[in-house]
Motif scaffolding. Structure first.
Motif, PDB file in Angstrom:
ATOM      1  N   MET A 386       0.819  -1.204   0.000  1.00  0.00           N
ATOM      2  CA  MET A 386       0.000   0.000   0.000  1.00  0.00           C
ATOM      3  C   MET A 386       0.863   1.269   0.000  1.00  0.00           C
ATOM      4  SD  MET A 386      -3.177  -0.637  -0.436  1.00  0.00           S
ATOM      5  CE  MET A 386      -2.587  -1.877  -1.602  1.00  0.00           C
ATOM      6  N   GLY A 387       2.040   1.194   0.613  1.00  0.00           N
ATOM      7  CA  GLY A 387       2.952   2.332   0.545  1.00  0.00           C
ATOM      8  C   GLY A 387       3.461   2.582  -0.859  1.00  0.00           C
ATOM      9  N   ASN A 388       3.459   1.547  -1.686  1.00  0.00           N
ATOM     10  CA  ASN A 388       3.904   1.661  -3.079  1.00  0.00           C
ATOM     11  C   ASN A 388       2.766   1.964  -4.041  1.00  0.00           C
ATOM     12  OD1 ASN A 388       6.672   1.443  -3.234  1.00  0.00           O
ATOM     13  ND2 ASN A 388       6.675  -0.798  -3.273  1.00  0.00           N
ATOM     14  N   ALA A 389       1.535   1.835  -3.583  1.00  0.00           N
ATOM     15  CA  ALA A 389       0.384   1.899  -4.492  1.00  0.00           C
ATOM     16  C   ALA A 389      -0.024   3.341  -4.794  1.00  0.00           C
ATOM     17  CB  ALA A 389      -0.787   1.130  -3.892  1.00  0.00           C
ATOM     18  N   LEU A 390      -0.942   3.478  -5.737  1.00  0.00           N
ATOM     19  CA  LEU A 390      -1.505   4.787  -6.056  1.00  0.00           C
ATOM     20  C   LEU A 390      -2.927   4.879  -5.515  1.00  0.00           C
ATOM     21  CD1 LEU A 390      -3.342   3.621  -8.461  1.00  0.00           C
ATOM     22  CD2 LEU A 390      -1.472   4.304  -9.950  1.00  0.00           C
ATOM     23  N   VAL A 391      -3.500   6.082  -5.575  1.00  0.00           N
ATOM     24  CA  VAL A 391      -4.879   6.278  -5.126  1.00  0.00           C
ATOM     25  C   VAL A 391      -5.811   5.904  -6.284  1.00  0.00           C
ATOM     26  CG1 VAL A 391      -6.565   7.924  -4.226  1.00  0.00           C
ATOM     27  CG2 VAL A 391      -4.170   8.069  -3.504  1.00  0.00           C
ATOM     28  N   VAL A 392      -6.468   4.775  -6.127  1.00  0.00           N
ATOM     29  CA  VAL A 392      -7.277   4.184  -7.200  1.00  0.00           C
ATOM     30  C   VAL A 392      -8.387   5.131  -7.651  1.00  0.00           C
ATOM     31  CG1 VAL A 392      -8.930   2.318  -7.664  1.00  0.00           C
ATOM     32  CG2 VAL A 392      -6.741   1.813  -6.555  1.00  0.00           C
ATOM     33  N   ASN A 393      -8.915   5.946  -6.739  1.00  0.00           N
ATOM     34  CA  ASN A 393     -10.019   6.856  -7.089  1.00  0.00           C
ATOM     35  C   ASN A 393      -9.654   7.757  -8.272  1.00  0.00           C
ATOM     36  OD1 ASN A 393      -9.531   6.461  -4.089  1.00  0.00           O
ATOM     37  ND2 ASN A 393     -11.728   6.872  -4.067  1.00  0.00           N
ATOM     38  N   LEU A 394      -8.403   8.229  -8.306  1.00  0.00           N
ATOM     39  CA  LEU A 394      -7.965   9.094  -9.408  1.00  0.00           C
ATOM     40  C   LEU A 394      -8.014   8.350 -10.735  1.00  0.00           C
ATOM     41  CD1 LEU A 394      -4.859  10.835  -7.772  1.00  0.00           C
ATOM     42  CD2 LEU A 394      -7.168  11.776  -8.025  1.00  0.00           C
ATOM     43  N   ILE A 395      -7.594   7.088 -10.712  1.00  0.00           N
ATOM     44  CA  ILE A 395      -7.561   6.292 -11.940  1.00  0.00           C
ATOM     45  C   ILE A 395      -8.974   6.025 -12.455  1.00  0.00           C
ATOM     46  CG2 ILE A 395      -6.706   4.173 -13.003  1.00  0.00           C
ATOM     47  CD1 ILE A 395      -4.551   6.147 -12.003  1.00  0.00           C
ATOM     48  N   GLU A 396      -9.930   5.863 -11.549  1.00  0.00           N
ATOM     49  CA  GLU A 396     -11.324   5.688 -11.974  1.00  0.00           C
ATOM     50  C   GLU A 396     -11.767   6.827 -12.881  1.00  0.00           C
ATOM     51  OE1 GLU A 396     -14.370   4.589  -9.085  1.00  0.00           O
ATOM     52  OE2 GLU A 396     -12.771   4.266  -7.618  1.00  0.00           O
ATOM     53  N   HIS A 397     -11.459   8.058 -12.474  1.00  0.00           N
ATOM     54  CA  HIS A 397     -11.856   9.229 -13.266  1.00  0.00           C
ATOM     55  C   HIS A 397     -11.125   9.267 -14.603  1.00  0.00           C
ATOM     56  CE1 HIS A 397     -14.378  11.451 -10.334  1.00  0.00           C
ATOM     57  NE2 HIS A 397     -13.680  10.752  -9.457  1.00  0.00           N
ATOM     58  N   MET A 398      -9.845   8.923 -14.591  1.00  0.00           N
ATOM     59  CA  MET A 398      -9.087   8.916 -15.844  1.00  0.00           C
ATOM     60  C   MET A 398      -9.601   7.834 -16.790  1.00  0.00           C
ATOM     61  SD  MET A 398      -5.195   9.524 -14.414  1.00  0.00           S
ATOM     62  CE  MET A 398      -4.943  10.528 -12.937  1.00  0.00           C
ATOM     63  N   ALA A 399     -10.017   6.700 -16.229  1.00  0.00           N
ATOM     64  CA  ALA A 399     -10.548   5.605 -17.055  1.00  0.00           C
ATOM     65  C   ALA A 399     -11.827   6.023 -17.766  1.00  0.00           C
ATOM     66  CB  ALA A 399     -10.796   4.374 -16.185  1.00  0.00           C
ATOM     67  N   ARG A 400     -12.687   6.754 -17.063  1.00  0.00           N
ATOM     68  CA  ARG A 400     -13.935   7.223 -17.687  1.00  0.00           C
ATOM     69  C   ARG A 400     -13.639   8.204 -18.816  1.00  0.00           C
ATOM     70  NH1 ARG A 400     -15.578   8.030 -12.034  1.00  0.00           N
ATOM     71  NH2 ARG A 400     -16.562   6.098 -11.313  1.00  0.00           N
ATOM     72  N   LYS A 401     -12.680   9.089 -18.591  1.00  0.00           N
ATOM     73  CA  LYS A 401     -12.300  10.042 -19.630  1.00  0.00           C
ATOM     74  C   LYS A 401     -11.726   9.319 -20.842  1.00  0.00           C
ATOM     75  CE  LYS A 401     -11.225  13.976 -21.578  1.00  0.00           C
ATOM     76  NZ  LYS A 401     -12.245  14.925 -22.075  1.00  0.00           N
ATOM     77  N   LEU A 402     -10.880   8.324 -20.586  1.00  0.00           N
ATOM     78  CA  LEU A 402     -10.292   7.576 -21.700  1.00  0.00           C
ATOM     79  C   LEU A 402     -11.345   6.780 -22.466  1.00  0.00           C
ATOM     80  CD1 LEU A 402      -6.841   6.426 -20.329  1.00  0.00           C
ATOM     81  CD2 LEU A 402      -7.274   7.333 -22.614  1.00  0.00           C
ATOM     82  N   GLN A 403     -12.363   6.294 -21.789  1.00  0.00           N
ATOM     83  CA  GLN A 403     -13.445   5.608 -22.485  1.00  0.00           C
ATOM     84  C   GLN A 403     -14.121   6.562 -23.477  1.00  0.00           C
ATOM     85  OE1 GLN A 403     -16.554   3.756 -20.079  1.00  0.00           O
ATOM     86  NE2 GLN A 403     -18.017   4.075 -21.748  1.00  0.00           N
ATOM     87  N   GLN A 404     -14.376   7.784 -23.029  1.00  0.00           N
ATOM     88  CA  GLN A 404     -14.988   8.785 -23.913  1.00  0.00           C
ATOM     89  C   GLN A 404     -14.087   9.075 -25.116  1.00  0.00           C
ATOM     90  OE1 GLN A 404     -15.683  12.187 -21.403  1.00  0.00           O
ATOM     91  NE2 GLN A 404     -17.039  11.061 -20.008  1.00  0.00           N
ATOM     92  N   ILE A 405     -12.790   9.156 -24.870  1.00  0.00           N
ATOM     93  CA  ILE A 405     -11.834   9.441 -25.945  1.00  0.00           C
ATOM     94  C   ILE A 405     -11.813   8.314 -26.964  1.00  0.00           C
ATOM     95  CG2 ILE A 405      -9.362   9.695 -26.448  1.00  0.00           C
ATOM     96  CD1 ILE A 405      -9.115  11.195 -23.764  1.00  0.00           C
ATOM     97  N   VAL A 406     -11.742   7.074 -26.475  1.00  0.00           N
ATOM     98  CA  VAL A 406     -11.670   5.906 -27.372  1.00  0.00           C
ATOM     99  C   VAL A 406     -12.956   5.755 -28.180  1.00  0.00           C
ATOM    100  CG1 VAL A 406     -11.450   3.374 -27.446  1.00  0.00           C
ATOM    101  CG2 VAL A 406      -9.969   4.716 -25.945  1.00  0.00           C
ATOM    102  N   GLU A 407     -14.086   6.116 -27.588  1.00  0.00           N
ATOM    103  CA  GLU A 407     -15.359   6.052 -28.296  1.00  0.00           C
ATOM    104  C   GLU A 407     -15.340   6.883 -29.573  1.00  0.00           C
ATOM    105  OE1 GLU A 407     -18.197   7.326 -25.428  1.00  0.00           O
ATOM    106  OE2 GLU A 407     -18.456   5.341 -24.524  1.00  0.00           O
ATOM    107  N   GLU A 408     -14.561   7.952 -29.588  1.00  0.00           N
ATOM    108  CA  GLU A 408     -14.518   8.859 -30.734  1.00  0.00           C
ATOM    109  C   GLU A 408     -13.459   8.469 -31.761  1.00  0.00           C
ATOM    110  OE1 GLU A 408     -16.758  11.259 -31.106  1.00  0.00           O
ATOM    111  OE2 GLU A 408     -17.633  10.617 -29.196  1.00  0.00           O
ATOM    112  N   GLU A 409     -12.749   7.372 -31.517  1.00  0.00           N
ATOM    113  CA  GLU A 409     -11.660   6.995 -32.419  1.00  0.00           C
ATOM    114  C   GLU A 409     -12.130   6.177 -33.618  1.00  0.00           C
ATOM    115  OE1 GLU A 409      -8.363   7.898 -32.422  1.00  0.00           O
ATOM    116  OE2 GLU A 409      -9.017   9.300 -30.882  1.00  0.00           O
ATOM    117  N   ASP A 410     -13.287   5.539 -33.536  1.00  0.00           N
ATOM    118  CA  ASP A 410     -13.745   4.693 -34.661  1.00  0.00           C
ATOM    119  C   ASP A 410     -14.508   5.504 -35.692  1.00  0.00           C
ATOM    120  OD1 ASP A 410     -12.655   2.404 -33.588  1.00  0.00           O
ATOM    121  OD2 ASP A 410     -14.390   2.061 -32.299  1.00  0.00           O
TER     122      ASP A 410
END
Length: 410
Positions: A386-410
């Motif tokens: 856990m001392g080496n880990a990141l705060v997962v909550n931040l990644i959740e938000h980035m994942a949602r943004k990346l989903q929106q980005i990838v949706e526009e790639e096709d």
């Protein structure tokens, strides 16, 4: 375009947990976790226990990344990873940055990117990366940007303190987002001004709002003109004061010191929100140890003698004792729960007695599910992970943004 991830330096799976919590669209097609000099690979075994049946693990997943042939890594849309950071401790004597034992792992990322060229890259490191090494500030991050630029990527970065966006830990980390210049997303971004991208329309600024800043405060350096994107020249001569936010585009690095827009902190998650109600007696501080804890946490002015023989005063400020449970946790270190000044000590919510945190509470502080690391590893290694880990909550938000980005790639 597929919603696929490759996770490097996976640890116990923080990026994957965040992506899967953020959106059900994401699939991890390959992951690698290897801890050198460890006979038992606790972190990988934890990762494997949670994800083995859902894919992403093969015979190369638990070996030294330098020994992994790139042809064994599937093509993927997003490469993610929190690459090891020990050599970026610019305050430590002898830290060698990107040339150090751990820092050289950057070149393994570059090797994979050269072969696979994923459209998007999301990396995490300590905030000190921007100032490394101490004798040539900014060189290491300049080398990383230059490598990505030569591979056809444009880059954004942001130092994010999770607590400043409402989450439960005051953990500052550098996040790097790279987008390949062949993507639709980049073609849209390049129509935005540098100011627009840094202020509100970029990857990070569109997720984690910042206060309005003046365009005149953006600083820049043209590394294409000055260094011809030559990695050796950058390594030898580059020196630049990176601020906590910035971007690279068309040969130029831009940087700005930004301030979070604290609207989200009215919903602040605090240490009290993650504490257990009933804890084992082994977490309670003993009466005989209390004096040691008070000394460790207190301010000090100690006379010391240098190697050269001259005397000086070592000063150290005090740390709140016990920690306030009405605030987010301080940054967790790998030494959490051991007897040292950085370990959290709280008043137990049930008894009022002073105690250290439990492994489960440390998992909550990073946003992991309860007992995520309770997979057979020792208790001390649960804290270490856990001392080496990141705060997962931040990644959740980035994942949602990346989903929106990838949706526009096709």
């Amino acid at each position: 375009m597929k919603y696929t991830i490759c996770e490097l330096f996976a640890g116990v799976g923080g990026f994957r947990v965040g992506f899967e919590k953020g959106s059900s669209h994401w699939t991890t097609v390959w992951a690698n976790q290897w801890e050198p000099s460890k006979k038992t690979q606790h972190a990988f075994e934890c990762y494997k226990s949670h994800f083995e049946t859902s894919g992403g693990i093969n015979e190369f997943s638990n070996v030294d990344i330098s020994q992994v042939p790139t042809e064994s890594i599937p093509y993927h849309t997003v490469l993610v990873g929190g690459f090891p950071c020990q050599d970026y401790s610019v305050a430590s004597t002898g830290a060698k940055g990107i040339q150090g034992k751990k820092g050289v792992l950057w070149w393994e990322i570059e090797r994979i990117l050269k072969d696979k060229r994923p459209p998007f890259v999301l990396l995490e490191n300590v905030d000190r990366l921007l100032k490394s090494p101490s004798k040539q500030r900014g060189r290491d991050f300049g080398v990383i940007i230059n490598c990505l630029a030569k591979l056809g990527y444009s880059i954004e970065w942001r130092v994010i303190n999770a607590a400043e966006y409402g989450f439960q830990q005051r953990r500052r980390r550098t996040f790097i987002f790279a987008v390949h210049n062949t993507t639709n997303y980049y073609k849209e971004l390049k129509n935005q001004s540098v100011y627009q991208q840094l202020q509100h329309s970029g990857f990070f600024s569109s997720i984690f709002n910042i206060q309005t800043f003046s365009q005149e405060t953006i600083n820049g350096i043209d590394i294409k003109e000055k260094f011809d994107l030559d990695t050796l020249k950058i390594s030898n001569d580059f020196n630049f004061e990176f601020k906590n936010s910035g971007m690279y585009r068309n040969g130029v690095i831009y940087t700005i010191e930004t301030t979070p827009n604290n609207l989200l902190t009215k919903y602040q998650i605090t240490l009290q929100d993650v504490l257990e109600k009933h804890v084992d007696e082994k977490y309670i501080l003993s009466d005989e140890d209390l004096e040691k804890w008070i000394y460790m946490k207190g301010s000090k002015a100690i006379e010391r003698t240098s190697k050269e023989g001259h005397k000086y005063i070592f000063r150290e400020g005090g740390i709140a004792f016990p920690d306030s449970i009405n605030k987010p946790a301080r940054t967790m270190l790998t030494s959490e729960s051991t007897k040292n000044r950085s370990t959290h000590v709280v008043e137990d919510v049930e008894t009022g007695r002073l105690r250290v945190l439990t492994p489960l509470e440390c998992e909550r502080i990073n946003g992991f599910p309860d007992n995520w690391t309770n997979t057979g590893m020792t208790q001390s290694f649960r804290y270490f992970c856990m001392g080496n880990a990141l705060v997962v909550n931040l990644i959740e938000h980035m994942a949602r943004k990346l989903q929106q980005i990838v949706e526009e790639e096709d």
